[in-house]
Design an enzyme around this catalytic site. Structure first.
Site, PDB file in Angstrom:
ATOM      1  N   ARG A  48       2.139  12.334  -6.007  1.00 42.62           N
ATOM      2  CA  ARG A  48       2.267  12.231  -7.250  1.00 42.62           C
ATOM      3  C   ARG A  48       1.411  13.118  -8.472  1.00 42.62           C
ATOM      4  O   ARG A  48       1.864  12.934  -9.423  1.00 42.62           O
ATOM      5  CB  ARG A  48       1.883  10.469  -7.591  1.00 42.62           C
ATOM      6  CG  ARG A  48       3.106   9.618  -6.839  1.00 42.62           C
ATOM      7  CD  ARG A  48       2.621   8.303  -7.234  1.00 42.62           C
ATOM      8  NE  ARG A  48       3.804   7.592  -6.733  1.00 42.62           N
ATOM      9  CZ  ARG A  48       3.739   6.124  -6.630  1.00 42.62           C
ATOM     10  NH1 ARG A  48       2.812   5.529  -6.584  1.00 42.62           N
ATOM     11  NH2 ARG A  48       4.904   5.371  -6.025  1.00 42.62           N
ATOM     12  N   GLY A  66       5.302   1.392   2.337  1.00 42.84           N
ATOM     13  CA  GLY A  66       4.016   1.718   2.986  1.00 42.84           C
ATOM     14  C   GLY A  66       3.280   0.172   2.965  1.00 42.84           C
ATOM     15  O   GLY A  66       2.630  -0.027   4.114  1.00 42.84           O
ATOM     16  N   ASP A 121      -1.088   2.725  -9.116  1.00 45.42           N
ATOM     17  CA  ASP A 121       0.152   2.661  -9.010  1.00 45.42           C
ATOM     18  C   ASP A 121       0.726   3.421 -10.353  1.00 45.42           C
ATOM     19  O   ASP A 121       2.152   3.709 -10.546  1.00 45.42           O
ATOM     20  CB  ASP A 121       1.027   1.533  -8.631  1.00 45.42           C
ATOM     21  CG  ASP A 121       0.745   1.474  -7.122  1.00 45.42           C
ATOM     22  OD1 ASP A 121       0.546   2.423  -6.435  1.00 45.42           O
ATOM     23  OD2 ASP A 121       1.065   0.208  -6.804  1.00 45.42           O
ATOM     24  N   ARG A 161       3.205 -10.418   0.649  1.00 46.41           N
ATOM     25  CA  ARG A 161       2.244 -11.347   1.085  1.00 46.41           C
ATOM     26  C   ARG A 161       2.667 -12.757   1.299  1.00 46.41           C
ATOM     27  O   ARG A 161       2.273 -13.498   2.226  1.00 46.41           O
ATOM     28  CB  ARG A 161       0.794 -11.192   0.340  1.00 46.41           C
ATOM     29  CG  ARG A 161      -0.004  -9.814   0.398  1.00 46.41           C
ATOM     30  CD  ARG A 161      -0.939  -9.540  -0.559  1.00 46.41           C
ATOM     31  NE  ARG A 161      -1.853  -8.574  -0.267  1.00 46.41           N
ATOM     32  CZ  ARG A 161      -1.245  -7.342  -0.477  1.00 46.41           C
ATOM     33  NH1 ARG A 161      -0.014  -6.951  -1.017  1.00 46.41           N
ATOM     34  NH2 ARG A 161      -2.180  -6.318  -0.395  1.00 46.41           N
ATOM     35  N   ARG A 175       3.838   9.671   5.687  1.00 44.83           N
ATOM     36  CA  ARG A 175       2.705   9.063   4.867  1.00 44.83           C
ATOM     37  C   ARG A 175       1.542   8.641   6.074  1.00 44.83           C
ATOM     38  O   ARG A 175       2.128   8.383   7.195  1.00 44.83           O
ATOM     39  CB  ARG A 175       3.018   7.829   4.113  1.00 44.83           C
ATOM     40  CG  ARG A 175       3.687   8.083   2.842  1.00 44.83           C
ATOM     41  CD  ARG A 175       4.069   7.051   2.031  1.00 44.83           C
ATOM     42  NE  ARG A 175       2.980   6.350   1.287  1.00 44.83           N
ATOM     43  CZ  ARG A 175       2.986   5.250   0.722  1.00 44.83           C
ATOM     44  NH1 ARG A 175       4.077   4.699   0.857  1.00 44.83           N
ATOM     45  NH2 ARG A 175       1.843   4.938   0.201  1.00 44.83           N
ATOM     46  N   SER A 196      -8.435   1.029  -0.210  1.00 48.64           N
ATOM     47  CA  SER A 196      -7.055   0.751   0.062  1.00 48.64           C
ATOM     48  C   SER A 196      -6.963  -0.668   0.291  1.00 48.64           C
ATOM     49  O   SER A 196      -7.471  -1.192   1.296  1.00 48.64           O
ATOM     50  CB  SER A 196      -6.670   1.640   1.056  1.00 48.64           C
ATOM     51  OG  SER A 196      -5.219   1.120   1.855  1.00 48.64           O
ATOM     52  N   LYS A 205       5.390  -7.019  -6.611  1.00 44.78           N
ATOM     53  CA  LYS A 205       5.509  -6.433  -5.322  1.00 44.78           C
ATOM     54  C   LYS A 205       4.741  -6.927  -4.187  1.00 44.78           C
ATOM     55  O   LYS A 205       4.987  -7.257  -3.196  1.00 44.78           O
ATOM     56  CB  LYS A 205       5.783  -5.206  -5.331  1.00 44.78           C
ATOM     57  CG  LYS A 205       6.266  -4.420  -4.096  1.00 44.78           C
ATOM     58  CD  LYS A 205       7.031  -3.208  -4.279  1.00 44.78           C
ATOM     59  CE  LYS A 205       6.684  -2.047  -4.674  1.00 44.78           C
ATOM     60  NZ  LYS A 205       5.694  -1.277  -3.620  1.00 44.78           N
TER      61      LYS A 205
HETATM   62  C1  S3P Z   1      -0.588  -2.148  -2.168  1.00 44.87           C
HETATM   63  C2  S3P Z   1      -1.851  -1.261  -2.335  1.00 44.87           C
HETATM   64  C3  S3P Z   1      -1.948   0.117  -2.838  1.00 44.87           C
HETATM   65  C4  S3P Z   1      -0.547   0.383  -3.932  1.00 44.87           C
HETATM   66  C5  S3P Z   1       0.765  -0.146  -3.094  1.00 44.87           C
HETATM   67  C6  S3P Z   1       0.394  -1.567  -2.872  1.00 44.87           C
HETATM   68  C7  S3P Z   1      -0.646  -3.493  -1.658  1.00 44.87           C
HETATM   69  O1  S3P Z   1      -1.781   0.947  -1.774  1.00 44.87           O
HETATM   70  O2  S3P Z   1      -0.663   1.807  -3.978  1.00 44.87           O
HETATM   71  O3  S3P Z   1       1.897   0.174  -3.874  1.00 44.87           O
HETATM   72  O4  S3P Z   1       0.166  -4.274  -2.000  1.00 44.87           O
HETATM   73  O5  S3P Z   1      -1.856  -3.701  -1.103  1.00 44.87           O
HETATM   74  P1  S3P Z   1      -3.241   1.541  -1.001  1.00 44.87           P
HETATM   75  O6  S3P Z   1      -3.780   0.418  -0.291  1.00 44.87           O
HETATM   76  O7  S3P Z   1      -2.685   2.620  -0.227  1.00 44.87           O
HETATM   77  O8  S3P Z   1      -4.049   1.921  -2.229  1.00 44.87           O
END
Ligand code: S3P
Length: 446
Positions: free
Chosen positions: A360, A104, A329, A36, A132, A177, A31
């Site tokens: 979670r 997100g 995750d 990206r 969020r 993050s 994903k």
């Molecule tokens: C992700 C980063 C993570 C992850 C999300 C996908 C990404 O989130 O939990 O499912 O693709 O950059 P955080 O950046 O909030 O940790």
């Protein structure tokens, strides 16, 4: 397909033990990498070709938003997509609000893209996404010159007014993050000068790997024990051919299912094993799980292997909090493995889990208790006393709170339960893993 926003169309399902899981399988494309690939393709001039793209709702939300900003994105076949980009700096003003659904990653990364373009975009999302926190991206992007009007608590709906030229910044991540890191770097693409992000704790590095592949001038250095990523803008991206590896976060559900259901032995082919993503497999091995890597190779600039996984008696452990970012995750399904292990599993340092698609920690504590597991919740983790391999009693309905990973984790728990586990709504699974249920049914039937 009914949308999770329509409460009259919920799709409950009971997941019950149905014998060993056997066979070979592939999970859909990663994903994070799929988002990206579309975004960078949309910024490159010319045609990017993508194979193995995840066709889940989250990624489709990214595609729709990029189309609304001028990119031409077409599906050529199963997982095969082409993207004709507009060039860095040339995204167009979208005419309507960008609907991010449950995603997100779409929201935070696209906010980064918009922040350094002279456009205004409104972001909306479903009930989960609208709770969020967006402050974590609003802060650095405001420093770069963007301005925001958000809903109370810095949530969606939010309107972002980008600034071009934007101001390059050096930003130390206050939370581990990858989304925040990526938002700043993506804003940096259309910003003259050097934008840098300092990561005290490394997070998934797909943005860095793929931006380099697209020809961006980006380099990473280790300074005083921190990871420093620097990007020189304005970047010119060259179109690429990208093969997206299988998503380790999706493989995780089948890995745990095979470990806890007696008699199981499966092979999951083509699983991405980027070290910033593969923490779950390390932890499951520490618990005694048999997970063997074969056919190690590189796909789309990422390490990939086929994983052979066999039913194994698991032992409870203390999970090293330093591994958390590399399996952020995967905790919901790790908690299920812990509920079936012998002895106690302790997890800490997981406050970030409270701001995912659901809280979670609270939601999994409640869900596992409903299924008959022994769980206690702390501020930053769960402590779980496992059954030592005995089936969980089962029960339900489990409240999934529009969170795909809660639904799939508790489906896995159902496979190792006496009376089955009822999941209140399986629709959110389509955000990341549309063929989860047919794949599971296929392995159980063999
Ligand atoms: C992700 C980063 C993570 C992850 C999300 C996908 C990404 O989130 O939990 O499912 O693709 O950059 P955080 O950046 O909030 O940790």
């Amino acid at each position: 397909m009914s949308s999770p926003s329509d409460p009259t169309q919920i799709q409950p399902r009971r997941f019950a033990a149905s014998g060993p899981l056997r066979g070979r399988m592939r999970v859909p494309g990663d994903k994070s990498i799929s988002h990206r690939a579309l975004m960078f393709g949309a910024l490159a001039v010319g045609e990017t070709r993508i194979t193995g793209l995840l066709e889940g709702e989250d990624v489709l939300a990214t595609a729709a938003a990029l189309r609304a900003m001028g990119a031409t994105i077409d599906r050529q076949g199963q997982g095969e997509w082409t993207v004709r980009g507009v060039g860095v700096g040339a995204l167009l003003q979208p005419e309507t609000a960008l609907d991010m659904g449950n995603s997100g990653t779409s929201t935070r990364l696209l906010m980064g893209l918009v922040a350094s373009h002279p456009i205004t975009a409104t972001f909306v999302g479903d009930g989960s996404l609208s709770k969020r926190p967006m402050k974590r991206v609003m802060e650095p992007l405001s420093q770069m010159g963007a301005s925001f009007t958000a809903s109370p608590g810095d949530t969606l709906p939010a309107t972002l007014r980008g600034l071009s030229p934007a101001v390059p910044i050096a930003y130390r991540l206050p939370v581990a993050s990858a989304q925040v890191k990526s938002a700043v770097l993506l804003a940096g693409l259309n910003t003259a000068g050097i934008t840098s992000v300092i990561e005290p704790v490394p997070t998934r590095d797909h943005t860095e790997r793929m931006l380099k592949g697209f020809g961006a001038d980006l380099w990473v250095e280790e300074e005083n024990g921190e990871r420093v990523i620097r990007l020189r803008g304005e970047a010119e991206l060259r179109p690429q051919t990208i093969e997206v590896p299988g998503d380790p976060s999706s493989a995780a559900f089948f890995a745990v299912a095979a470990l806890i259901v007696p008699g199981s032995e499966i092979v999951i082919e083509n699983v991405g094993l980027n070290p910033t993503r593969a923490g779950l497999f390390t932890v499951l091995r520490q618990m005694g799980g048999t997970i063997v890597e074969g056919n190690l190779r590189e796909v789309g600039g990422e390490p990939v292997a086929d994983l052979r996984i066999a039913h194994s008696p698991l032992k409870g452990i203390e999970v090293d909090p330093a591994l958390a970012p590399s399996m952020i995750d995967e905790f919901p399904v790790l908690f299920v493995a812990a509920a079936m292990a012998e002895g106690r599993t302790v997890t800490r340092g997981l406050e970030e889990l409270r701001v995912k698609e659901s809280d979670r920690l609270a939601v999994m504590a409640q869900a596992l208790r409903t299924a008959g597991a022994h769980v206690s919740e702390t501020e930053d983790g769960l402590t779980i006393d496992g059954t030592g391999g005995n089936l969980l009693p089962g029960g339900g309905p489990i409240a999934t709170h529009l969170d795909h990973r809660i639904a799939m984790s508790m489906a896995v728990a159902g496979l190792a339960s006496r009376s089955g586990v009822e999941v209140d709504d399986t629709r959110p699974i389509a955000t990341s893993f549309p063929n989860f249920q047919p794949l599971l049914d296929g392995l159980s039937a063999q």
